[in-house]
Design a protein around this motif. Sequence first.
Motif, PDB file in Angstrom:
ATOM      1  N   SER A  33       0.930  -1.427   0.044  1.00 13.41           N
ATOM      2  CA  SER A  33       0.129  -0.142  -0.092  1.00 13.41           C
ATOM      3  C   SER A  33       0.779   1.491   0.032  1.00 13.41           C
ATOM      4  O   SER A  33       0.590   2.238  -0.841  1.00 13.41           O
ATOM      5  CB  SER A  33      -1.062  -0.079   1.185  1.00 13.41           C
ATOM      6  N   GLU A  34       2.011   1.310   0.757  1.00 11.00           N
ATOM      7  CA  GLU A  34       2.653   2.299   0.696  1.00 11.00           C
ATOM      8  C   GLU A  34       3.631   2.576  -0.625  1.00 11.00           C
ATOM      9  O   GLU A  34       3.946   3.644  -1.107  1.00 11.00           O
ATOM     10  CB  GLU A  34       3.790   2.409   1.966  1.00 11.00           C
ATOM     11  N   ILE A  35       4.119   1.485  -1.166  1.00 12.53           N
ATOM     12  CA  ILE A  35       4.649   1.388  -2.359  1.00 12.53           C
ATOM     13  C   ILE A  35       4.063   2.004  -3.418  1.00 12.53           C
ATOM     14  O   ILE A  35       4.090   3.098  -4.181  1.00 12.53           O
ATOM     15  CB  ILE A  35       5.282   0.154  -2.878  1.00 12.53           C
ATOM     16  N   ALA A  36       2.355   1.690  -3.467  1.00 16.30           N
ATOM     17  CA  ALA A  36       1.626   2.236  -4.531  1.00 16.30           C
ATOM     18  C   ALA A  36       1.393   3.597  -4.252  1.00 16.30           C
ATOM     19  O   ALA A  36       1.270   4.314  -5.204  1.00 16.30           O
ATOM     20  CB  ALA A  36       0.212   1.390  -4.171  1.00 16.30           C
ATOM     21  N   ALA A  37       1.278   4.210  -2.963  1.00 13.39           N
ATOM     22  CA  ALA A  37       1.272   5.456  -2.890  1.00 13.39           C
ATOM     23  C   ALA A  37       2.357   6.322  -3.231  1.00 13.39           C
ATOM     24  O   ALA A  37       2.120   7.477  -3.804  1.00 13.39           O
ATOM     25  CB  ALA A  37       0.779   5.930  -1.200  1.00 13.39           C
ATOM     26  N   LEU A  38       3.452   5.846  -2.928  1.00 17.54           N
ATOM     27  CA  LEU A  38       4.604   6.324  -3.375  1.00 17.54           C
ATOM     28  C   LEU A  38       4.780   6.712  -4.847  1.00 17.54           C
ATOM     29  O   LEU A  38       5.338   7.627  -5.470  1.00 17.54           O
ATOM     30  CB  LEU A  38       5.862   5.704  -2.786  1.00 17.54           C
ATOM     31  N   LEU A  39       4.441   5.616  -5.351  1.00 10.90           N
ATOM     32  CA  LEU A  39       4.699   5.612  -6.823  1.00 10.90           C
ATOM     33  C   LEU A  39       3.414   6.018  -7.647  1.00 10.90           C
ATOM     34  O   LEU A  39       3.355   6.415  -8.866  1.00 10.90           O
ATOM     35  CB  LEU A  39       4.929   4.192  -7.430  1.00 10.90           C
ATOM     36  N   GLY A  40       2.418   6.329  -6.904  1.00  7.87           N
ATOM     37  CA  GLY A  40       1.083   6.832  -7.735  1.00  7.87           C
ATOM     38  C   GLY A  40       0.323   5.800  -8.355  1.00  7.87           C
ATOM     39  O   GLY A  40      -0.393   6.408  -9.444  1.00  7.87           O
ATOM     40  N   VAL A  41       0.502   4.390  -8.222  1.00  8.25           N
ATOM     41  CA  VAL A  41      -0.413   3.551  -8.886  1.00  8.25           C
ATOM     42  C   VAL A  41      -1.204   2.522  -7.913  1.00  8.25           C
ATOM     43  O   VAL A  41      -0.889   2.631  -6.813  1.00  8.25           O
ATOM     44  CB  VAL A  41       0.844   2.653  -9.504  1.00  8.25           C
ATOM     45  N   PRO A  42      -1.886   1.915  -8.646  1.00  6.13           N
ATOM     46  CA  PRO A  42      -2.864   1.147  -7.750  1.00  6.13           C
ATOM     47  C   PRO A  42      -2.048  -0.144  -7.213  1.00  6.13           C
ATOM     48  O   PRO A  42      -0.869  -0.476  -7.701  1.00  6.13           O
ATOM     49  CB  PRO A  42      -3.934   0.643  -8.745  1.00  6.13           C
ATOM     50  N   GLU A  43      -2.559  -0.378  -5.886  1.00  6.70           N
ATOM     51  CA  GLU A  43      -1.793  -1.643  -5.467  1.00  6.70           C
ATOM     52  C   GLU A  43      -1.832  -2.822  -6.184  1.00  6.70           C
ATOM     53  O   GLU A  43      -0.733  -3.595  -6.137  1.00  6.70           O
ATOM     54  CB  GLU A  43      -2.551  -1.886  -4.102  1.00  6.70           C
ATOM     55  N   LYS A  44      -2.633  -3.150  -7.004  1.00  4.87           N
ATOM     56  CA  LYS A  44      -2.623  -4.311  -7.945  1.00  4.87           C
ATOM     57  C   LYS A  44      -1.643  -4.015  -8.845  1.00  4.87           C
ATOM     58  O   LYS A  44      -0.927  -5.244  -9.448  1.00  4.87           O
ATOM     59  CB  LYS A  44      -4.124  -4.486  -9.000  1.00  4.87           C
ATOM     60  N   SER A  45      -1.255  -2.873  -9.090  1.00  2.00           N
ATOM     61  CA  SER A  45      -0.189  -2.528 -10.204  1.00  2.00           C
ATOM     62  C   SER A  45       1.181  -3.065  -9.351  1.00  2.00           C
ATOM     63  O   SER A  45       2.092  -3.757  -9.955  1.00  2.00           O
ATOM     64  CB  SER A  45      -0.004  -1.228 -10.773  1.00  2.00           C
ATOM     65  N   VAL A  46       1.410  -2.539  -8.418  1.00  2.49           N
ATOM     66  CA  VAL A  46       2.554  -3.135  -7.598  1.00  2.49           C
ATOM     67  C   VAL A  46       2.503  -4.389  -7.509  1.00  2.49           C
ATOM     68  O   VAL A  46       3.745  -5.006  -7.466  1.00  2.49           O
ATOM     69  CB  VAL A  46       2.278  -2.442  -6.098  1.00  2.49           C
ATOM     70  N   ALA A  47       1.555  -5.078  -6.979  1.00  2.00           N
ATOM     71  CA  ALA A  47       1.612  -6.546  -6.902  1.00  2.00           C
ATOM     72  C   ALA A  47       1.975  -7.460  -8.029  1.00  2.00           C
ATOM     73  O   ALA A  47       2.455  -8.476  -8.149  1.00  2.00           O
ATOM     74  CB  ALA A  47       0.233  -6.891  -6.372  1.00  2.00           C
ATOM     75  N   ALA A  48       1.369  -6.777  -9.470  1.00  4.83           N
ATOM     76  CA  ALA A  48       1.810  -7.308 -10.569  1.00  4.83           C
ATOM     77  C   ALA A  48       3.264  -7.134 -10.948  1.00  4.83           C
ATOM     78  O   ALA A  48       3.825  -8.204 -11.531  1.00  4.83           O
ATOM     79  CB  ALA A  48       0.977  -6.582 -11.712  1.00  4.83           C
ATOM     80  N   VAL A  49       3.790  -6.107 -10.600  1.00  5.23           N
ATOM     81  CA  VAL A  49       5.319  -5.857 -10.771  1.00  5.23           C
ATOM     82  C   VAL A  49       6.080  -6.518 -10.015  1.00  5.23           C
ATOM     83  O   VAL A  49       7.397  -7.285 -10.325  1.00  5.23           O
ATOM     84  CB  VAL A  49       5.527  -4.160 -10.450  1.00  5.23           C
ATOM     85  N   MET A  50       5.778  -6.920  -8.645  1.00  8.53           N
ATOM     86  CA  MET A  50       6.273  -7.674  -7.758  1.00  8.53           C
ATOM     87  C   MET A  50       6.318  -9.000  -8.386  1.00  8.53           C
ATOM     88  O   MET A  50       7.301  -9.808  -8.419  1.00  8.53           O
ATOM     89  CB  MET A  50       5.779  -7.566  -6.385  1.00  8.53           C
ATOM     90  N   ALA A  51       5.049  -9.904  -8.874  1.00  2.03           N
ATOM     91  CA  ALA A  51       5.171 -10.999  -9.193  1.00  2.03           C
ATOM     92  C   ALA A  51       5.870 -11.270 -10.446  1.00  2.03           C
ATOM     93  O   ALA A  51       6.674 -12.143 -10.573  1.00  2.03           O
ATOM     94  CB  ALA A  51       3.661 -11.336  -9.749  1.00  2.03           C
ATOM     95  N   SER A  52       6.196 -10.410 -11.232  1.00  2.00           N
ATOM     96  CA  SER A  52       6.981 -10.489 -12.643  1.00  2.00           C
ATOM     97  C   SER A  52       8.330 -10.346 -12.234  1.00  2.00           C
ATOM     98  O   SER A  52       9.320 -11.088 -12.903  1.00  2.00           O
ATOM     99  CB  SER A  52       6.596  -9.502 -13.716  1.00  2.00           C
ATOM    100  N   GLY A  53       8.602  -9.354 -11.265  1.00  2.00           N
ATOM    101  CA  GLY A  53      10.088  -9.367 -10.956  1.00  2.00           C
ATOM    102  C   GLY A  53      10.603 -10.585 -10.080  1.00  2.00           C
ATOM    103  O   GLY A  53      11.714 -11.014 -10.248  1.00  2.00           O
ATOM    104  N   LYS A  54       9.626 -11.187  -9.220  1.00  2.00           N
ATOM    105  CA  LYS A  54      10.133 -12.266  -8.467  1.00  2.00           C
ATOM    106  C   LYS A  54      10.426 -13.583  -9.432  1.00  2.00           C
ATOM    107  O   LYS A  54      11.424 -14.236  -9.346  1.00  2.00           O
ATOM    108  CB  LYS A  54       9.072 -12.763  -7.445  1.00  2.00           C
ATOM    109  N   ALA A  55       9.517 -13.542 -10.768  1.00  2.00           N
ATOM    110  CA  ALA A  55       9.495 -14.878 -11.465  1.00  2.00           C
ATOM    111  C   ALA A  55      10.791 -14.416 -12.193  1.00  2.00           C
ATOM    112  O   ALA A  55      11.579 -15.491 -12.584  1.00  2.00           O
ATOM    113  CB  ALA A  55       8.400 -14.510 -12.405  1.00  2.00           C
ATOM    114  N   ARG A  56      11.168 -13.223 -12.872  1.00  2.00           N
ATOM    115  CA  ARG A  56      12.374 -12.937 -13.507  1.00  2.00           C
ATOM    116  C   ARG A  56      13.624 -13.197 -12.679  1.00  2.00           C
ATOM    117  O   ARG A  56      14.531 -13.757 -13.325  1.00  2.00           O
ATOM    118  CB  ARG A  56      12.322 -11.406 -13.976  1.00  2.00           C
ATOM    119  N   LEU A  57      13.394 -12.852 -11.340  1.00  2.00           N
ATOM    120  CA  LEU A  57      14.797 -13.129 -10.493  1.00  2.00           C
ATOM    121  C   LEU A  57      14.733 -14.428 -10.402  1.00  2.00           C
ATOM    122  O   LEU A  57      16.207 -15.006 -10.225  1.00  2.00           O
ATOM    123  CB  LEU A  57      14.396 -12.088  -9.144  1.00  2.00           C
TER     124      LEU A  57
END
Length: 64
Positions: A33-57
């Motif tokens: 929630s704080e990351i979303a607020a910091l970046l000005g994007v929905p929480e679902k967007s942050v969760a999607a970026v986290m999922a793709s980043g973890k998969a790539r990592l």
Amino acid sequence: MTAPLTLAGALAQLPDEERAVLNLHYLQSMPVSEIAALLGVPEKSVAAVMASGKARLTSLLTSG
């Protein structure tokens, strides 16, 4: 034969957005929630970026 990729090396290969979100969440202990607020994007967007980043990592660290 090449040396195994370290976590730092794998993180460095991620796109900037994925690396930043994973860093904020896992290394800075910031909630989604704080990351979303910091970046000005929905929480679902942050969760999607986290999922793709973890998969790539995971792929970077397990390949080779």
